[in-house]
Design an enzyme around this catalytic site. Structure first.
Site, PDB file in Angstrom:
ATOM      1  N   ASN A 226      -6.684  -2.731   1.982  1.00  0.00           N
ATOM      2  CA  ASN A 226      -6.644  -4.194   1.991  1.00  0.00           C
ATOM      3  C   ASN A 226      -8.053  -4.739   2.156  1.00  0.00           C
ATOM      4  O   ASN A 226      -8.884  -4.142   2.840  1.00  0.00           O
ATOM      5  CB  ASN A 226      -5.824  -4.710   3.191  1.00  0.00           C
ATOM      6  CG  ASN A 226      -4.333  -4.557   2.994  1.00  0.00           C
ATOM      7  OD1 ASN A 226      -3.855  -4.420   1.872  1.00  0.00           O
ATOM      8  ND2 ASN A 226      -3.595  -4.574   4.090  1.00  0.00           N
TER       9      ASN A 226
ATOM     10  N   ARG B 201       0.814  -1.220   0.000  1.00  0.00           N
ATOM     11  CA  ARG B 201       0.000   0.000   0.000  1.00  0.00           C
ATOM     12  C   ARG B 201       0.850   1.274   0.000  1.00  0.00           C
ATOM     13  O   ARG B 201       0.539   2.224  -0.724  1.00  0.00           O
ATOM     14  CB  ARG B 201      -0.973  -0.018   1.176  1.00  0.00           C
ATOM     15  CG  ARG B 201      -2.124  -1.010   0.983  1.00  0.00           C
ATOM     16  CD  ARG B 201      -3.060  -1.028   2.176  1.00  0.00           C
ATOM     17  NE  ARG B 201      -2.369  -1.413   3.402  1.00  0.00           N
ATOM     18  CZ  ARG B 201      -2.884  -1.294   4.614  1.00  0.00           C
ATOM     19  NH1 ARG B 201      -4.101  -0.778   4.779  1.00  0.00           N
ATOM     20  NH2 ARG B 201      -2.210  -1.683   5.679  1.00  0.00           N
TER      21      ARG B 201
END
Length: 783
Positions: free
Chosen positions: A36, A18
């Site tokens: 996520n 990320r």
């Protein structure tokens, strides 16, 4: 402006994915968010078509070191998006389709920090970041967030919180992040529970004290990332012998750890590929060739008796790096367990079970959720050969070949020895870490616990279960119970067909490909004719197989006793090949014959003739045992599986192996038995006994046996190829852990212009069996 939703699947959680998305999106001038969920990572972006294309290209090129992208799916986003920047959003719970990253060795940056006196991580043994540290060993559930790990009980301090929240920091959302202030702590104890005082030895801290203890010849139990190890100075024969006696592990080689490559090079030769494996993020044990002349401080003889290789690994946690900082010689680092039991993982268990083995215990207060042993690898002929797949590799999924994309969830239970199980879903196979031999009650309990954990982690609800055909395997019995309880389809898979299918799947052979010729050589597996197979030539695809040839079946005198007492196999081979009176008359002066004459041969002969506890087996593993015992290796008893064959491989005369004529090799007969081809070892034994009479050295006899066996296997393949269209030949089964036999067979077959396929990412032994079971069950599901 274009708005897209981008779905990324693969190993993309807990690996710094990320933050990478965030950095690249900002660099490309995009707005949106990333989060996520159970399937992986979801990215929503708003920007020009060109900037989104550039973002996708950079994402593939600049993927974080531990991440792996399996799939990127893009679609127009139909919802509303009102971001004026790019942000990282909270995780979302959904159906689990993502992957769990394996535990990863300490990265360069973290290693520098633990040795930097100005760093707040100086000498902190649990330092980690998104590029390294525990993953599988601490996780309880998906998504991989701190609350779903054993780090949940450690509240982040202000400094760690700042780094955890800083998207520009490599510890951004590193779930195990911690420091001296807020994280787990390591403490040293005496196994006799007496107090430790600073005056006992000089030390920087409890971890540093371990180095001093090892240098003094003490045995220390060390709680690591996925289990407990027992450690001692590998150059101290007294310490190594003491460890063997206390652990009751008398011959099996010990694994070694050294501070750096330079120390390992004092003892072993290291190729570029071996160096790459040692220094990889998986940091496995690598089997290396010993140097003839080693360091002034040689490895203790008891570390690896009867071997010409040593199994070395480098430090893979900050704890190990700190312990070995002052250690200028290797240490033994072997599994912390009682004989045949699984590795200990909790502190009370260590105190109870290892307190009589170790003098000191270095423990910590972070729970190990998932037991993960060290992986073991070797290089054979420039190719990686996985011997035990565990830490650093499991549970990274194995992508299945074309044709396996749309099958239901399948659970494969594996075998009895070197067990792993396998979850098949979405065109991938998730093979568990090595779980050991299930005949031990503690190992079977651990197997069931790990199976339940995986089923929960991956939200895997099997619609079919695959088991080995052997009726007494505990994994098979459990599989039958689960299938009955859940009223789902059960598939009983023949052992050697599973070995072959595993190798096919690993090598990417599509589902509907023509049959391969699989040569499966191992200790034993339950056959279609209710005998024990182990030397098989099968024409096989994923759905069916046909047995074309075998090694001549010979009794296993005493059943399972023959696995541990190699002389029984020598006796059975000789009884099968000759009249005993003729043997006595011609070879009665030989040591092996005198040895066998002292056994109750009349009783043994009656046992065989009446088929009492003497099942027939075509096992090549037992043939290796028989030859080893004949030349004086492990004649009376083996203390671990495969010991006789392993020590015979180490004994082979390399000069004879590489430089002598083929006519000097031992020969075998190829005939017909039960309407299929059969390899008979009678002429091999005749020549071997003659060589013993001529006092030919055991090392030359071992070389002649290896070469002759390889030559005969290739002759059999030649015969089969004249009657069948064969393109691919599979070499599989535990016997191919023998690097000499593997290379001899592979090179000879390649000269016949055959495509020879072997194992690399999964073991050729029973550790790969579950993968084969899973793909066969999938292939048969819609029949």
């Amino acid at each position: 402006m274009t708005v897209e939703e981008i779905r990324v699947r693969g190993t993309v959680q807990g690996v710094g994915f990320r933050p990478t998305v965030y950095r690249l999106a900002k660099a490309c001038g995009l707005h949106g968010d990333v989060c996520n969920d159970g399937e992986g990572v979801v990215i929503r972006v708003s920007g020009t078509d060109a900037s989104i294309e550039e973002f996708i290209r950079k994402l593939q090129q600049e993927c974080p070191p531990l991440a792996r992208i399996n799939e990127i799916k893009r679609k127009r986003y139909e919802g509303e998006i009102s971001f004026d920047d790019f942000v990282i959003s909270h995780s979302v719970s959904s159906v689990v389709k993502t992957e769990i990253s394996p535990d990863a060795a300490t990265c360069v940056q973290c290693k520098e920090e633990i040795f930097d006196p100005y760093s707040r991580f100086y000498r902190y043994p649990f330092t980690n970041c998104t590029h390294c540290g525990p993953r599988l060993s601490i996780i309880r559930a998906i998504p991989y967030d701190r609350c779903n790990t054993s780090m949940a009980s450690f509240n982040l301090c202000a400094e760690c919180t700042r780094e955890y929240d800083d998207v520009e920091n490599r510890r951004f959302h590193a779930q195990p992040v911690a420091c001296h202030v807020c994280g787990p702590k390591a403490t040293l104890e005496r196994s006799d529970r007496k107090p430790i005082t600073a005056s006992m030895f000089s030390m920087l801290d409890d971890v540093d004290a371990v180095c001093t203890l090892l240098q003094r010849g003490e045995i220390v139990a060390i709680k690591g990332i996925g289990g407990i190890h027992l450690a001692c100075d590998a150059t101290n024969e007294t310490a190594v012998q003491k460890l063997r006696q206390r652990k009751q592990r008398y011959h099996k080689p010990f694994a070694l750890m050294a501070r750096d490559i330079e120390i390992i090079e004092k003892y072993c030769t290291i190729s570029d590929k071996e160096r790459e494996l040692l220094e990889s993020s998986a940091a496995p044990i690598v089997l290396l060739k010993q140097k003839a002349l080693s360091s002034p401080l040689p490895i203790a003889p008891s570390v690896a008796p009867g071997q010409n290789t040593l199994g070395f690994m480098l430090p893979y946690t900050p704890l190990h790096h700190l312990i070995l900082k002052r250690m200028n010689r290797p240490i033994v680092l072997t599994s912390g367990n009682l004989s045949d039991e699984p590795q200990c993982i909790n502190n009370e268990e260590v105190r109870e079970k290892l307190g009589k083995i170790a003098d000191y215990l270095l423990l910590h207060n972070r729970e190990i959720v998932n037991r993960v042993d060290d992986s073991v690898i070797r290089i054979v002929g420039e190719q990686v050969q996985m011997i035990r797949r565990a830490r650093g590799y499991a549970p990274a999924p194995i992508n299945l070949p074309p044709g396996f994309n749309n099958f239901p969830h399948i659970l494969a239970m594996g075998g009895e020895l070197k067990n792993t199980f396998c979850l098949l879903r979405n065109g991938q196979a998730i093979l568990s870490q090595h779980l050991g031999d299930l005949e031990n009650a503690a190992a079977f309990a651990a197997y069931q616990d790990t199976l339940n954990l995986y089923l929960n982690l991956f939200e895997h609800k099997p619609e079919a279960i695959a088991i080995d055909k052997h009726p007494e395997y505990l994994s098979s019995k459990l599989g039958k119970e689960l299938a009955a309880a859940n009223q789902i389809q059960l598939y009983s898979i023949q052992h050697h067909h599973a070995h072959i299918a595993a190798c096919m799947a690993e090598n990417g052979i599509p589902l509907d490909s023509p049959p391969v010729l699989g040569i499966a050589l191992d200790g034993l597996g339950y056959g279609e004719d209710n005998t024990l197979w182990g030397g098989e030539f099968l024409l096989a695809d994923y759905r069916h197989f046909q047995r074309l040839a075998k090694f001549k079946p010979v009794p296993m005198i005493g059943g399972e006793k023959a696995i541990k007492q190699p002389w029984r196999n020598t006796c059975a081979q000789l009884m099968s090949a000759f009249n005993w009176e003729d043997i006595k008359n011609q070879y009665g002066e030989l040591e092996i014959i005198k040895f066998l004459e002292n056994k109750p041969l009349n009783i043994l002969n009656q046992v065989v003739s009446k088929s009492i506890n003497s099942p027939l087996t075509s096992s090549v593993g037992r043939l290796f045992d028989a030859v080893a015992a004949a030349i004086g290796i492990c004649r009376e008893e083996c203390s671990y599986e495969g010991q006789a064959a392993i020590e015979m491989e180490a004994l082979v005369d390399a000069n004879f192996l590489n430089n002598h004529e083929e006519t000097l090799n031992y020969s075998f007969n190829i005939g017909i038995l039960d309407n299929i081809y059969c390899i008979d070892s009678h002429p091999m034994w005749q020549t071997l006994l003659n060589d013993l009479q001529q006092q030919i050295s055991p090392s030359v006899i071992a070389a002649k046996f290896h070469k002759g066996l390889a030559q005969t296997i290739v002759e059999m393949v030649n015969i089969i190829c004249k009657q069948n269209v064969i393109k691919n030949v599979i070499l599989t089964g535990g016997v191919y852990q023998n690097s000499i036999l593997l290379e001899q067979v592979r090179k000879r077959l390649q000269k016949l212009d055959l495509n020879v396929l072997t194992h690399s990412i999964i073991p050729c032994n029973d550790g790969g069996l579950a993968l084969g079971q899973a793909v066969i069950a999938a292939a048969q599901y819609y029949l």
